[in-house]
Motif scaffolding. Structure first.
Motif, PDB file in Angstrom:
ATOM      1  N   UNK A  62       3.098  -8.521  -5.466  1.00 25.39           N
ATOM      2  CA  UNK A  62       3.821  -7.245  -5.541  1.00 25.39           C
ATOM      3  C   UNK A  62       4.124  -6.893  -6.993  1.00 25.39           C
ATOM      4  N   UNK A  63       4.575  -7.881  -7.774  1.00 21.28           N
ATOM      5  CA  UNK A  63       4.870  -7.626  -9.185  1.00 21.28           C
ATOM      6  C   UNK A  63       3.619  -7.149  -9.919  1.00 21.28           C
ATOM      7  N   UNK A  64       2.499  -7.749  -9.612  1.00 16.70           N
ATOM      8  CA  UNK A  64       1.234  -7.347 -10.225  1.00 16.70           C
ATOM      9  C   UNK A  64       0.910  -5.893  -9.913  1.00 16.70           C
ATOM     10  N   UNK A  65       1.051  -5.483  -8.665  1.00 15.91           N
ATOM     11  CA  UNK A  65       0.768  -4.100  -8.279  1.00 15.91           C
ATOM     12  C   UNK A  65       1.767  -3.131  -8.923  1.00 15.91           C
ATOM     13  N   UNK A  66       2.996  -3.581  -9.083  1.00 12.58           N
ATOM     14  CA  UNK A  66       4.005  -2.740  -9.732  1.00 12.58           C
ATOM     15  C   UNK A  66       3.614  -2.486 -11.189  1.00 12.58           C
ATOM     16  N   UNK A  67       3.153  -3.518 -11.874  1.00 15.66           N
ATOM     17  CA  UNK A  67       2.714  -3.347 -13.260  1.00 15.66           C
ATOM     18  C   UNK A  67       1.549  -2.368 -13.355  1.00 15.66           C
ATOM     19  N   UNK A 125      10.873   7.342 -15.373  1.00 16.83           N
ATOM     20  CA  UNK A 125      12.298   7.579 -15.504  1.00 16.83           C
ATOM     21  C   UNK A 125      13.117   6.686 -14.604  1.00 16.83           C
ATOM     22  N   UNK A 126      14.453   6.895 -14.682  1.00 18.53           N
ATOM     23  CA  UNK A 126      15.364   6.042 -13.915  1.00 18.53           C
ATOM     24  C   UNK A 126      15.175   6.197 -12.418  1.00 18.53           C
ATOM     25  N   UNK A 127      14.926   7.435 -11.975  1.00 20.93           N
ATOM     26  CA  UNK A 127      14.741   7.651 -10.541  1.00 20.93           C
ATOM     27  C   UNK A 127      13.553   6.885  -9.999  1.00 20.93           C
ATOM     28  N   UNK A 128      12.452   6.903 -10.757  1.00 25.25           N
ATOM     29  CA  UNK A 128      11.259   6.174 -10.336  1.00 25.25           C
ATOM     30  C   UNK A 128      11.519   4.671 -10.315  1.00 25.25           C
ATOM     31  N   UNK A 129      12.224   4.178 -11.329  1.00 27.88           N
ATOM     32  CA  UNK A 129      12.495   2.735 -11.389  1.00 27.88           C
ATOM     33  C   UNK A 129      13.402   2.300 -10.243  1.00 27.88           C
ATOM     34  N   UNK A 130      14.377   3.125  -9.892  1.00 28.76           N
ATOM     35  CA  UNK A 130      15.250   2.787  -8.763  1.00 28.76           C
ATOM     36  C   UNK A 130      14.456   2.728  -7.459  1.00 28.76           C
ATOM     37  N   UNK A 131      13.524   3.691  -7.294  1.00 31.83           N
ATOM     38  CA  UNK A 131      12.705   3.676  -6.081  1.00 31.83           C
ATOM     39  C   UNK A 131      11.796   2.450  -6.058  1.00 31.83           C
ATOM     40  N   UNK A 132      11.207   2.126  -7.200  1.00 30.63           N
ATOM     41  CA  UNK A 132      10.357   0.928  -7.280  1.00 30.63           C
ATOM     42  C   UNK A 132      11.165  -0.333  -7.001  1.00 30.63           C
ATOM     43  N   UNK A 164      13.565  -5.486 -12.221  1.00 34.39           N
ATOM     44  CA  UNK A 164      14.082  -4.935 -10.962  1.00 34.39           C
ATOM     45  C   UNK A 164      15.597  -4.968 -10.934  1.00 34.39           C
ATOM     46  N   UNK A 165      16.187  -3.886 -10.405  1.00 30.32           N
ATOM     47  CA  UNK A 165      17.643  -3.799 -10.333  1.00 30.32           C
ATOM     48  C   UNK A 165      18.187  -4.531  -9.117  1.00 30.32           C
ATOM     49  N   UNK A 166      19.480  -4.335  -8.876  1.00 35.42           N
ATOM     50  CA  UNK A 166      20.129  -4.973  -7.737  1.00 35.42           C
ATOM     51  C   UNK A 166      19.711  -4.299  -6.437  1.00 35.42           C
ATOM     52  N   UNK A 220       0.808  -1.220   0.000  1.00 32.54           N
ATOM     53  CA  UNK A 220       0.000   0.000   0.000  1.00 32.54           C
ATOM     54  C   UNK A 220       0.843   1.273   0.000  1.00 32.54           C
ATOM     55  N   UNK A 221       1.874   1.382   0.857  1.00 32.99           N
ATOM     56  CA  UNK A 221       2.720   2.584   0.745  1.00 32.99           C
ATOM     57  C   UNK A 221       3.366   2.717  -0.630  1.00 32.99           C
ATOM     58  N   UNK A 222       3.777   1.598  -1.224  1.00 33.41           N
ATOM     59  CA  UNK A 222       4.356   1.621  -2.566  1.00 33.41           C
ATOM     60  C   UNK A 222       3.333   2.060  -3.615  1.00 33.41           C
ATOM     61  N   UNK A 223       2.122   1.500  -3.547  1.00 35.74           N
ATOM     62  CA  UNK A 223       1.108   1.771  -4.561  1.00 35.74           C
ATOM     63  C   UNK A 223       0.632   3.217  -4.536  1.00 35.74           C
ATOM     64  N   UNK A 224       0.476   3.778  -3.348  1.00 37.34           N
ATOM     65  CA  UNK A 224      -0.086   5.123  -3.226  1.00 37.34           C
ATOM     66  C   UNK A 224       0.977   6.204  -3.134  1.00 37.34           C
ATOM     67  N   UNK A 225       2.225   5.847  -3.357  1.00 40.85           N
ATOM     68  CA  UNK A 225       3.313   6.828  -3.378  1.00 40.85           C
ATOM     69  C   UNK A 225       3.328   7.496  -4.750  1.00 40.85           C
ATOM     70  N   UNK A 226       3.013   8.786  -4.796  1.00 43.97           N
ATOM     71  CA  UNK A 226       2.962   9.500  -6.074  1.00 43.97           C
ATOM     72  C   UNK A 226       4.225  10.345  -6.229  1.00 43.97           C
ATOM     73  N   UNK A 227       4.905  10.149  -7.374  1.00 40.78           N
ATOM     74  CA  UNK A 227       6.108  10.924  -7.669  1.00 40.78           C
ATOM     75  C   UNK A 227       5.816  11.935  -8.772  1.00 40.78           C
TER      76      UNK A 227
END
Length: 432
Positions: free
Chosen positions: A148-153, A84-91, A211-213, A72-79
């Protein structure tokens, strides 16, 4: 695939297409679960089928902590950058937090199963609970990571990929359940269907998510910035698990036993697609509500929540009305006489699940507004009322419990609307 879907999306609109993809997602997984429960319900002894029903309920109990603390914190976090790369790193940071918590929760519930099994040697009345706990530890790592992967998509607006992944989930769960019912009918073999289905869906999702390292500094920052609200949300899962549509079967099993859990699971099998519809709408509307609040404040958030409630009422009302009307033939078709005579229970659960779905948009508003304490208060009151109502209703079997569930969900609806209005006014005063 985009070459095929882009013309369709341009014709019907991106927003409507996203909802259709979400319905396809939940439709695939919902129908797969019906097929799995029908096949296993026909082939397993009542006690083992009850263990499968308890397994699913216990999984959603620990999934509630995973969802509250990370998803839920991940899903409702609005950037503001929207990508972009910054968003992907945070995800990616959230991904690794979700993965770690999934493993920890699964280990914890498996250890609980071993402890209960050991206690069961001297207290035989506890022995039946060991298998559901161990089964939950078996299925939960793959299921939590896929969720989690589903919510990320959904968050990165790739609902089209989710629908494809869910189709793989449908095929794999149906296939494994059919094989188990024909060749190796047991609760443990049946549980492998959910593992295989989740891994198949996850394998299709990962090439898009990439997902990155693991970055320890990023993970530490996310924990520090979100631990207060995540803590409140995680605390709300304890009372919520008492009356959640998925995990209430655990309380019923504890109050009455595994046979009642099996009967309730059979009745719930027919009404569960309504919850899948609710989840489909909720998957789209939670990120949409967060974006609307960031862009337009309370008016934008209220607009999304109102549309979400109307969509849920129309979709679930139509399906559950048909289930209530044709309960007898549906039970005979799905279970081939194994659970005959459950028409009344199915109709009562249809009413309870309809009310349950109407409550989720109010919770979306509270989550977006970071009103974790208010949610904890509402859920605690509802949980206490549910325990009392189920204890009274248990004297009348599953029918009494279904009535208790419907009554407490009606009360929860009124309470949530009252709290939602109060929190909204307080936020508006803060903006003034």
């Amino acid at each position: 695939m985009r070459a095929l879907l882009d013309p369709v999306e341009r014709r019907i609109g991106a927003g409507r297409a996203a909802r259709l993809y979400a319905v396809a997602d939940q439709g695939s997984s919902g129908v797969a679960n019906i097929i799995a429960f029908a096949l296993l319900g026909r082939s397993l002894p009542v006690g083992q089928f009850g263990a499968i029903g308890m397994m699913i309920g216990l999984h959603y109990f620990i999934a509630g902590f995973h969802r509250s603390a990370v998803v839920l914190p991940f899903t409702t976090d609005h950037r503001a950058d929207g990508g972009g790369d910054g968003a992907h790193k945070e995800d990616t940071g959230w991904w690794w937090l979700g993965f770690a918590l999934a493993i920890l929760l699964s280990i914890a519930i498996a250890l609980a199963g071993l402890v209960v099994g050991a206690v069961g040697r001297t207290l035989p009345s506890w022995r039946w609970l060991a298998d559901p706990l161990l089964l939950t530890g078996l299925i939960s790592p793959a299921m939590l990571v896929w969720e989690f992967a589903r919510r990320w998509l959904y968050k990165i607006e790739r609902a089209d990929i989710v629908s494809v992944c869910s189709l793989a989930y449908f095929v794999m769960l149906g296939l494994v359940s059919w094989l188990v019912s024909r060749h190796a009918p047991s609760a443990y073999a049946g549980a492998l269907g959910w593992v295989a289905a989740s891994l198949a869906a996850l394998a299709l999702a990962l090439p898009t998510l990439r997902p990155g390292l693991f970055d320890r500094a990023a993970a530490t920052r996310l924990i520090r910035e979100n631990r207060a609200e995540a803590g409140w949300l995680a605390a709300t899962n304890l009372p919520y698990s008492v009356y959640s549509s998925a995990s209430i079967v655990v309380l019923i099993g504890l109050l009455v036993g595994s046979v009642a859990a099996a009967v309730f699971s059979a009745a719930r099998t027919l009404t569960n697609p309504a919850i899948s519809l609710v989840s489909a709408i909720d998957s789209i509307d939670k990120p949409r509500a967060a974006r609307a609040f960031a862009r337009d404040g309370m008016p934008g958030l209220r607009s999304v929540v109102q549309r979400s409630r109307l969509s849920i009422a129309l979709a679930t009302g139509l399906y559950l009305g048909l289930v209530a009307l044709f309960a007898g033939p549906l039970i005979a078709f799905v279970f081939k006489g194994q659970y005959a005579g459950l028409e009344r229970e199915v109709r009562l659960l249809a009413l309870g699940f309809f009310l349950f779905g109407l409550n989720l948009p109010s919770e979306t508003m509270l989550i977006v507004l970071r009103a974790g304490r208010a949610m904890l208060t509402v859920r605690t009151i509802t949980a206490v009322a549910t325990i009392a109502a189920l204890a009274i209703g248990s004297a009348h079997g599953v029918s009494g419990m279904a009535i208790a569930f419907a009554i407490t969900q009606a009360a929860n609806f009124v309470l949530l609307r009252f709290i939602e209005a109060g929190v909204g006014r307080r936020v508006e005063r803060g903006f003034a």
